[in-house]
Design a protein around this motif. Structure first.
Motif, PDB file in Angstrom:
ATOM      1  N   GLY A 334       0.803  -1.216   0.000  1.00  0.00           N
ATOM      2  CA  GLY A 334       0.000   0.000   0.000  1.00  0.00           C
ATOM      3  C   GLY A 334       0.837   1.269   0.000  1.00  0.00           C
ATOM      4  O   GLY A 334       2.044   1.244   0.237  1.00  0.00           O
ATOM      5  N   THR A 335       0.190   2.373  -0.254  1.00  0.00           N
ATOM      6  CA  THR A 335       0.829   3.690  -0.221  1.00  0.00           C
ATOM      7  C   THR A 335      -0.141   4.692   0.370  1.00  0.00           C
ATOM      8  O   THR A 335      -1.349   4.457   0.447  1.00  0.00           O
ATOM      9  N   GLY A 336       0.407   5.824   0.795  1.00  0.00           N
ATOM     10  CA  GLY A 336      -0.432   6.906   1.307  1.00  0.00           C
ATOM     11  C   GLY A 336      -1.305   6.455   2.462  1.00  0.00           C
ATOM     12  O   GLY A 336      -0.828   5.874   3.444  1.00  0.00           O
ATOM     13  N   SER A 337      -2.606   6.673   2.348  1.00  0.00           N
ATOM     14  CA  SER A 337      -3.532   6.328   3.426  1.00  0.00           C
ATOM     15  C   SER A 337      -3.730   4.821   3.578  1.00  0.00           C
ATOM     16  O   SER A 337      -4.348   4.375   4.545  1.00  0.00           O
ATOM     17  N   LYS A 338      -3.208   4.044   2.631  1.00  0.00           N
ATOM     18  CA  LYS A 338      -3.333   2.589   2.697  1.00  0.00           C
ATOM     19  C   LYS A 338      -2.012   1.912   3.073  1.00  0.00           C
ATOM     20  O   LYS A 338      -1.915   0.686   3.055  1.00  0.00           O
ATOM     21  N   TYR A 339      -1.007   2.707   3.424  1.00  0.00           N
ATOM     22  CA  TYR A 339       0.307   2.139   3.729  1.00  0.00           C
ATOM     23  C   TYR A 339       0.212   1.142   4.899  1.00  0.00           C
ATOM     24  O   TYR A 339      -0.421   1.406   5.920  1.00  0.00           O
ATOM     25  N   SER A 340       0.880  -0.013   4.746  1.00  0.00           N
ATOM     26  CA  SER A 340       0.877  -1.048   5.776  1.00  0.00           C
ATOM     27  C   SER A 340       2.247  -1.711   5.849  1.00  0.00           C
ATOM     28  O   SER A 340       2.855  -2.013   4.816  1.00  0.00           O
ATOM     29  N   GLU A 341       2.734  -1.942   7.083  1.00  0.00           N
ATOM     30  CA  GLU A 341       4.010  -2.628   7.265  1.00  0.00           C
ATOM     31  C   GLU A 341       4.055  -3.260   8.662  1.00  0.00           C
ATOM     32  O   GLU A 341       3.722  -2.623   9.655  1.00  0.00           O
ATOM     33  N   LEU A 342       4.465  -4.527   8.687  1.00  0.00           N
ATOM     34  CA  LEU A 342       4.618  -5.272   9.934  1.00  0.00           C
ATOM     35  C   LEU A 342       6.042  -5.823   9.958  1.00  0.00           C
ATOM     36  O   LEU A 342       6.439  -6.555   9.047  1.00  0.00           O
ATOM     37  N   ASP A 343       6.817  -5.482  11.008  1.00  0.00           N
ATOM     38  CA  ASP A 343       8.250  -5.793  11.032  1.00  0.00           C
ATOM     39  C   ASP A 343       8.667  -6.664  12.208  1.00  0.00           C
ATOM     40  O   ASP A 343       8.204  -6.474  13.339  1.00  0.00           O
ATOM     41  N   ASN A 344       9.602  -7.582  11.919  1.00  0.00           N
ATOM     42  CA  ASN A 344      10.446  -8.217  12.938  1.00  0.00           C
ATOM     43  C   ASN A 344      11.885  -7.893  12.547  1.00  0.00           C
ATOM     44  O   ASN A 344      12.359  -8.355  11.503  1.00  0.00           O
ATOM     45  N   GLU A 345      12.576  -7.089  13.363  1.00  0.00           N
ATOM     46  CA  GLU A 345      13.938  -6.653  13.035  1.00  0.00           C
ATOM     47  C   GLU A 345      14.883  -7.041  14.170  1.00  0.00           C
ATOM     48  O   GLU A 345      14.783  -6.522  15.291  1.00  0.00           O
ATOM     49  N   TYR A 346      15.809  -7.964  13.847  1.00  0.00           N
ATOM     50  CA  TYR A 346      16.784  -8.389  14.857  1.00  0.00           C
ATOM     51  C   TYR A 346      18.116  -7.702  14.584  1.00  0.00           C
ATOM     52  O   TYR A 346      18.653  -7.778  13.474  1.00  0.00           O
ATOM     53  N   MET A 347      18.639  -7.035  15.626  1.00  0.00           N
ATOM     54  CA  MET A 347      19.908  -6.306  15.522  1.00  0.00           C
ATOM     55  C   MET A 347      20.850  -6.788  16.622  1.00  0.00           C
ATOM     56  O   MET A 347      20.729  -6.375  17.785  1.00  0.00           O
ATOM     57  N   PRO A 348      21.776  -7.674  16.298  1.00  0.00           N
ATOM     58  CA  PRO A 348      22.655  -8.256  17.320  1.00  0.00           C
ATOM     59  C   PRO A 348      23.550  -7.236  18.006  1.00  0.00           C
ATOM     60  O   PRO A 348      23.874  -7.393  19.194  1.00  0.00           O
ATOM     61  N   VAL A 362       7.446  -4.173  15.130  1.00  0.00           N
ATOM     62  CA  VAL A 362       6.959  -2.835  14.794  1.00  0.00           C
ATOM     63  C   VAL A 362       5.747  -2.910  13.869  1.00  0.00           C
ATOM     64  O   VAL A 362       5.773  -3.615  12.864  1.00  0.00           O
ATOM     65  N   THR A 363       4.709  -2.166  14.200  1.00  0.00           N
ATOM     66  CA  THR A 363       3.571  -1.982  13.300  1.00  0.00           C
ATOM     67  C   THR A 363       3.544  -0.519  12.862  1.00  0.00           C
ATOM     68  O   THR A 363       3.505   0.385  13.703  1.00  0.00           O
ATOM     69  N   TRP A 364       3.563  -0.321  11.553  1.00  0.00           N
ATOM     70  CA  TRP A 364       3.628   1.026  10.992  1.00  0.00           C
ATOM     71  C   TRP A 364       2.244   1.516  10.541  1.00  0.00           C
ATOM     72  O   TRP A 364       1.441   0.747  10.024  1.00  0.00           O
ATOM     73  N   TYR A 365       2.056   2.833  10.732  1.00  0.00           N
ATOM     74  CA  TYR A 365       0.881   3.511  10.178  1.00  0.00           C
ATOM     75  C   TYR A 365       1.301   4.433   9.041  1.00  0.00           C
ATOM     76  O   TYR A 365       0.665   4.472   7.997  1.00  0.00           O
ATOM     77  N   ASP A 366       2.384   5.161   9.246  1.00  0.00           N
ATOM     78  CA  ASP A 366       2.873   6.104   8.237  1.00  0.00           C
ATOM     79  C   ASP A 366       4.384   6.162   8.328  1.00  0.00           C
ATOM     80  O   ASP A 366       4.938   6.649   9.325  1.00  0.00           O
ATOM     81  N   HIS A 367       5.046   5.686   7.283  1.00  0.00           N
ATOM     82  CA  HIS A 367       6.507   5.646   7.301  1.00  0.00           C
ATOM     83  C   HIS A 367       7.111   7.046   7.181  1.00  0.00           C
ATOM     84  O   HIS A 367       8.160   7.341   7.789  1.00  0.00           O
ATOM     85  N   LYS A 368       6.468   7.912   6.418  1.00  0.00           N
ATOM     86  CA  LYS A 368       7.027   9.255   6.202  1.00  0.00           C
ATOM     87  C   LYS A 368       7.060  10.078   7.481  1.00  0.00           C
ATOM     88  O   LYS A 368       7.989  10.855   7.704  1.00  0.00           O
ATOM     89  N   THR A 369       6.047   9.937   8.309  1.00  0.00           N
ATOM     90  CA  THR A 369       5.995  10.702   9.563  1.00  0.00           C
ATOM     91  C   THR A 369       6.491   9.884  10.758  1.00  0.00           C
ATOM     92  O   THR A 369       6.391  10.341  11.896  1.00  0.00           O
ATOM     93  N   ASN A 370       7.000   8.690  10.463  1.00  0.00           N
ATOM     94  CA  ASN A 370       7.538   7.813  11.509  1.00  0.00           C
ATOM     95  C   ASN A 370       6.453   7.435  12.542  1.00  0.00           C
ATOM     96  O   ASN A 370       6.737   7.223  13.718  1.00  0.00           O
ATOM     97  N   ASP A 371       5.214   7.327  12.068  1.00  0.00           N
ATOM     98  CA  ASP A 371       4.090   6.978  12.946  1.00  0.00           C
ATOM     99  C   ASP A 371       4.013   5.453  13.059  1.00  0.00           C
ATOM    100  O   ASP A 371       3.582   4.766  12.129  1.00  0.00           O
ATOM    101  N   TYR A 412      -3.314   0.937  13.942  1.00  0.00           N
ATOM    102  CA  TYR A 412      -2.089   0.227  13.609  1.00  0.00           C
ATOM    103  C   TYR A 412      -2.412  -1.215  13.197  1.00  0.00           C
ATOM    104  O   TYR A 412      -2.119  -2.181  13.903  1.00  0.00           O
ATOM    105  N   ALA A 413      -3.044  -1.321  12.075  1.00  0.00           N
ATOM    106  CA  ALA A 413      -3.405  -2.612  11.505  1.00  0.00           C
ATOM    107  C   ALA A 413      -3.301  -2.493   9.990  1.00  0.00           C
ATOM    108  O   ALA A 413      -3.420  -1.383   9.440  1.00  0.00           O
ATOM    109  N   PRO A 414      -3.064  -3.580   9.295  1.00  0.00           N
ATOM    110  CA  PRO A 414      -2.908  -3.495   7.834  1.00  0.00           C
ATOM    111  C   PRO A 414      -4.148  -2.921   7.159  1.00  0.00           C
ATOM    112  O   PRO A 414      -5.275  -3.309   7.459  1.00  0.00           O
TER     113      PRO A 414
END
Length: 479
Positions: A334-348, A362-371, A412-414
């Protein structure tokens, strides 16, 4: 006075006896001669197999292409048919297979490598290929069209086919091949086995028991155990995967390379031992950096269960430690108002000013505003783990080895269908020198219909691999 009895003259009885004896002798002789006649006049085969290949005797993979013909006047369910491709293993090498193409879909093809109890000069193993109920029926006189397969060594060294019974370099176009055998409900119906057993040998074939039918793969499910040759394996792309080589981030901009996407064997992996390995390597400069990513070409995943068995690394495979690497299992779409992202990020070694080892969910709502909303699990995960994301009714739950570690809901849901991805990348380059980091993935499972536990997912995966189903995708794209 007693009345006299008439007796049948002997001359009338003996001709009848002689006739009966003659009939018995002829019948006995016919019974004795039937096997001879039968061998000279066998029943026509119920099915035939044609074969072709385009590989030389020494190749990176055997590439048998097979066609099944229904030679009866009745429909032939492909789930009744089993094919065997006979070969001789190179020493102690282990083998794997995948399906590249089939008219009815590779999702309906299963296979396993079997070591023969009684090896011969031309075969000590065979690739057994079966078809699910969803492969459908062959109509009378119909042809399955080409079923393109690959058989290869799991160490990815070249294999020798010159001593393989079923291999024939001269068959570059489809021809009938009796060295590839076919079975109908467990009974040899076409070809000749390495020990000389033929389809017309009724006594031997009748003794074989029919295997259980292979059920159709469940609807709305994707499963892949990453049985591939490499980043350029045609089956990888046919199965819906993309190796990223495009420009952009995250990490060190525009350093995505296919070089880091491999499929080695790994300790702790299931079945044939193959895994997806994503290697991020660098010499400390942008020009000398390569990041690795594999993701689905389709964005068709939203609600349901996402699961992967992942081996995270706390240290590099080669070189000095200390890099801020990010080993990621995520979905995005998705993009804009439909943007969706669900993350598992491992940083040793941590990243973005926070120490590691740590896993950010991490569950994202808006990547541009870091929401976004997230939870950090501060501990080492340098081992195999089952990582789950469950999405249902606007709630996203993240699980690690059967334990819930984070939940998000509300906005914060897809809001769009997403792709599924695995990335391995550098947040920055803090020092010079050559080093390489590995992230391994044993399998991926997605179920659009249910939210499952880690145990339920593992049970399903075990069931698939037991049947020889190393890949299938029955998830429909949204219209």
């Amino acid at each position: 006075m007693a009345s006299p009895r008439r007796r049948t003259p002997r001359r009338r009885v003996w001709p009848k006896i002689r006739l009966l004896l003659l009939v018995a002798v002829v019948a006995a002789g016919g019974t004795a001669l039937y096997p001879v006649w039968k061998a000279a006049n066998p029943d026509p085969p119920e099915l035939k197999v044609r074969y072709r290949t385009d590989t030389p005797a020494t190749a990176t993979a055997a590439k048998p292409s097979l066609e099944v013909f229904n030679d009866t006047d009745k429909p032939l369910p492909l789930s009744d048919v089993t094919l065997r491709y006979w070969f001789t293993a190179d020493g102690s090498a282990s083998y794997a297979f995948n399906c590249v193409n089939a008219v009815f879909g590779c999702s309906n093809v299963a296979g396993r490598i079997v070591a023969m109890d009684k090896p011969t000069d031309t075969a000590d193993h065979y690739l057994e290929v079966r078809f699910t109920a969803a492969a459908g029926d062959l109509k009378p006189g119909a042809n399955s069209k080409g079923i393109d397969l690959q058989l290869f060594r799991t160490d990815h060294k070249k294999l020798k086919q010159s001593d393989d019974r079923s291999f024939d370099a001269e068959m570059t176009s489809y021809k009938e091949a009796e060295n590839v055998t076919a079975y109908k409900r467990g009974v040899l119906a076409w070809g000749e086995e390495p020990d000389g057993t033929k389809a017309s040998d009724e006594k031997k074939t009748a003794a074989k028991s029919a295997p259980e039918p292979l059920p159709a793969p469940p609807a709305g499910v994707l499963f892949d155990d990453f049985t591939y040759q490499g980043a350029k394996d045609p089956a990888l792309f046919k199965h819906g995967w993309l190796v990223r080589t495009s420009k952009g981030g995250p990490g060190i901009e525009s350093t995505w390379s296919a070089d880091g996407v491999t499929f080695p064997t790994a300790e702790g992996a299931h079945e044939d031992g193959q895994v997806l390995n994503l290697r991020a390597s660098t010499d400390g400069t942008r020009a000398g950096t390569k990041q690795a990513s594999l993701g689905t070409a389709a964005s068709k995943f939203r609600d349901g269960t996402y699961a992967a068995r992942i081996h995270f690394s706390d240290g590099p495979a080669t070189g000095d430690s200390g890099d801020h690497v990010n080993q990621t299992f995520y979905t995005i779409g998705g993009t804009g108002s439909k943007y969706s992202e669900l993350d598992n990020e491992y940083m040793p070694n941590g990243g973005w000013g926070r120490p590691g080892p740590k896993l950010d969910t991490v569950t994202w709502y808006d990547h541009k505003t870091n929401d976004r909303v997230y939870e950090t699990t501060n501990k080492s995960l340098a081992a195999w783990h089952t990582v789950l994301i469950r999405v249902k009714d606007g709630v996203v739950a993240y699980w690690l080895d059967g334990k819930k570690i984070f939940l998000s809901n509300g906005k914060y849901a897809p809001r769009a269908d997403m792709s599924v991805n695995f990335n391995h990348w550098f947040i920055d380059l803090p020092f010079k020198g050559n080093r390489a980091w590995d992230m391994k993935v044993d399998w991926l499972y997605y179920n659009a219909n249910e939210t499952l536990s880690a145990k339920q997912v593992q049970s399903a995966v075990d069931g698939f691999t037991d049947e020889g189903m190393n890949y299938f995708d029955t998830v429909r794209e949204s219209r």
